[in-house]
Design a protein around this motif. Structure first.
Motif, PDB file in Angstrom:
ATOM      1  N   LYS A  85     -47.351  88.273 -20.140  1.00  0.00           N
ATOM      2  CA  LYS A  85     -45.993  87.888 -20.514  1.00  0.00           C
ATOM      3  C   LYS A  85     -45.148  89.080 -20.966  1.00  0.00           C
ATOM      4  N   TRP A  86     -45.742  90.014 -21.692  1.00  0.00           N
ATOM      5  CA  TRP A  86     -44.957  91.154 -22.160  1.00  0.00           C
ATOM      6  C   TRP A  86     -44.430  91.970 -20.983  1.00  0.00           C
ATOM      7  N   LEU A  87     -45.241  92.101 -19.917  1.00  0.00           N
ATOM      8  CA  LEU A  87     -44.829  92.872 -18.762  1.00  0.00           C
ATOM      9  C   LEU A  87     -43.853  92.067 -17.895  1.00  0.00           C
ATOM     10  N   GLU A  88     -44.089  90.766 -17.762  1.00  0.00           N
ATOM     11  CA  GLU A  88     -43.150  89.901 -17.034  1.00  0.00           C
ATOM     12  C   GLU A  88     -41.770  89.959 -17.665  1.00  0.00           C
ATOM     13  N   TYR A  89     -41.715  89.886 -19.002  1.00  0.00           N
ATOM     14  CA  TYR A  89     -40.426  89.907 -19.693  1.00  0.00           C
ATOM     15  C   TYR A  89     -39.753  91.276 -19.587  1.00  0.00           C
ATOM     16  N   PHE A  90     -40.549  92.346 -19.605  1.00  0.00           N
ATOM     17  CA  PHE A  90     -39.981  93.688 -19.480  1.00  0.00           C
ATOM     18  C   PHE A  90     -39.309  93.854 -18.122  1.00  0.00           C
ATOM     19  N   PHE A  91     -40.003  93.463 -17.055  1.00  0.00           N
ATOM     20  CA  PHE A  91     -39.422  93.585 -15.712  1.00  0.00           C
ATOM     21  C   PHE A  91     -38.188  92.688 -15.561  1.00  0.00           C
TER      22      PHE A  91
ATOM     23  N   TYR B 295     -36.123  91.900 -17.899  1.00  0.00           N
ATOM     24  CA  TYR B 295     -35.020  92.559 -18.612  1.00  0.00           C
ATOM     25  C   TYR B 295     -34.419  93.671 -17.765  1.00  0.00           C
ATOM     26  N   CYS B 296     -35.262  94.373 -17.007  1.00  0.00           N
ATOM     27  CA  CYS B 296     -34.744  95.386 -16.086  1.00  0.00           C
ATOM     28  C   CYS B 296     -33.787  94.744 -15.080  1.00  0.00           C
ATOM     29  N   GLY B 297     -34.113  93.524 -14.636  1.00  0.00           N
ATOM     30  CA  GLY B 297     -33.252  92.823 -13.701  1.00  0.00           C
ATOM     31  C   GLY B 297     -31.901  92.452 -14.297  1.00  0.00           C
ATOM     32  N   VAL B 298     -31.884  92.110 -15.577  1.00  0.00           N
ATOM     33  CA  VAL B 298     -30.625  91.784 -16.252  1.00  0.00           C
ATOM     34  C   VAL B 298     -29.677  92.983 -16.215  1.00  0.00           C
TER      35      VAL B 298
END
Length: 378
Positions: free
Chosen positions: A168-174, A176-179
């Motif tokens: 989840k931490w990596l899914e959320y990081f990527f 956020y990059c998309g945002v």
């Protein structure tokens, strides 16, 4: 395909891939004006996170297209008593020309989206006047961070199609990059893209070139009413709606690109802002939009998807492998789009690396049996 401005908790109007915008569902009837052929429709089940494949017949609706854009072919095609026009250098016909910029009322959402897109294009015009190598490399780095990690890997393959799982931490990081790509929040982007696959190249597709090349490329983003009329209330992103992180990004979306712009200005002044925001955002915009337009107009079809999706090598190079679009429509769940050894797919290379080090799991690839079913000889 997405909304540029911040969204309410349950947005109805807005995207992206756009940029992207989530599109609501209105009716269950589908029509496609192309010799009453049968198209493949994929339905995303947000509860099971799986795709089911089915077929739906589409009856022919005679509609006379309006004047096409200058970039589209001038020679009309006759089909019965109806004249259609082909897009330049393509066999794709414009069935229902959509007027977006004139002859209709613009609402505040349309104006907000168009305003941000226009502002980024105007900002990028200053690039030759304030070029320096530091600003250039900042733009290139953000192109990879927001385009590769954010849009193609996260928003598209991970969140829209659940082609693999991440911690989840990596899914959320990527995500956020998309945002930071300024293409909308993940919920809106994913909703639009799932509807595109569900209603691909029918009258309910949010961005089909059968309504004009430039409509599929970008102008559909600015016509909220047409999107609302196609699909109605969004009900295909329940998996993301359940997670507070994605709801937070939806409610605070516009603040994050603004914060990035402020940080760039503090680091390198106006040149960093022009290149890191203006040039980079516009570059990623059009690369994303070419997947919607060019990859449904120019290229070759390797698989019998019964839609207009094409494999386009130059879009694949620019969009980190997303240009192998016919492959993708044939095997929507696949984490790999470049299925042949020579089909460059940088997004898949990153996913494969994450798999090798144990961070990406449940990586989905097409089976040989599925390939045989999708082959043209079948």
């Amino acid at each position: 395909m997405a909304l540029i401005t911040s969204q309410p908790k349950n947005p109805i109007l807005h995207n992206s891939t756009t940029v992207h915008r989530s599109i609501p569902r209105l009716t269950n009837s589908l029509f496609f004006a192309n010799n009453a052929r049968t198209l493949k429709v994929s339905n995303f089940n947000s509860n099971s996170n799986k795709f089911s494949l089915g077929t739906n017949p589409f009856r022919t609706v005679p509609i006379i297209s309006a004047n096409v854009a200058l970039t589209e072919a001038l020679e009309p095609e006759e089909e019965g008593n109806v004249k259609y026009r082909r897009i330049l250098l393509s066999d794709v016909e414009v069935k229902r020309e959509r007027r977006v910029f004139f002859g209709r009322k613009w609402n505040s959402m349309d104006l907000g989206t168009a305003g941000v897109v226009l502002a980024m294009h105007v900002l990028s015009l200053f690039a030759p006047l304030c070029f320096n190598w530091r600003a250039f490399w900042v733009a290139m780095a953000l192109y990879f961070v927001t385009g590769l990690f954010g849009i193609t890997l996260s928003f598209h393959r991970n969140l829209s199609h659940r082609s693999f799982r991440l911690p989840k931490w990596l899914e959320y990081f990527f995500a956020y990059c998309g945002v930071l790509a300024l293409q909308g929040n993940p919920i809106d982007w994913v909703s639009t893209h799932r509807y595109h696959h569900q209603f691909c190249d029918s009258e309910r597709d949010p961005h089909s070139p059968t309504e004009g090349f430039w409509f599929s490329h970008m102008s559909w983003l600015f016509d909220t009413k047409s999107v609302v009329e196609r699909c109605g209330e969004p009900d295909n992103v329940g998996d993301l709606e359940k997670q507070s992180f994605y709801r937070f990004l939806r409610s605070t979306y516009i603040l994050h690109p603004l914060a990035l712009g402020g940080l760039l200005y503090a680091m390198g002044g106006f040149p960093f802002l022009v290149w890191g925001m203006g040039v980079r955002v516009v570059w990623v915009y059009h690369i994303t939009w070419f997947v919607n337009s060019a990859c449904h107009v120019w290229g070759k079809q390797a698989w019998n998807t019964k839609d207009l999706s094409r494999n386009n090598w130059w879009v694949a190079v620019l969009a980190f492998g997303e240009g192998w679009h016919n492959n993708h429509h044939a095997f929507e769940y696949s984490a790999r789009h470049g299925l042949e050894w020579w089909q460059l797919d940088m997004t898949w290379n990153v996913v494969r690396f994450l798999q090798l080090i144990g961070l990406a799991t449940d990586v989905k690839l097409p089976s040989q049996a599925h390939k045989l079913r999708m082959a043209f000889h079948n």
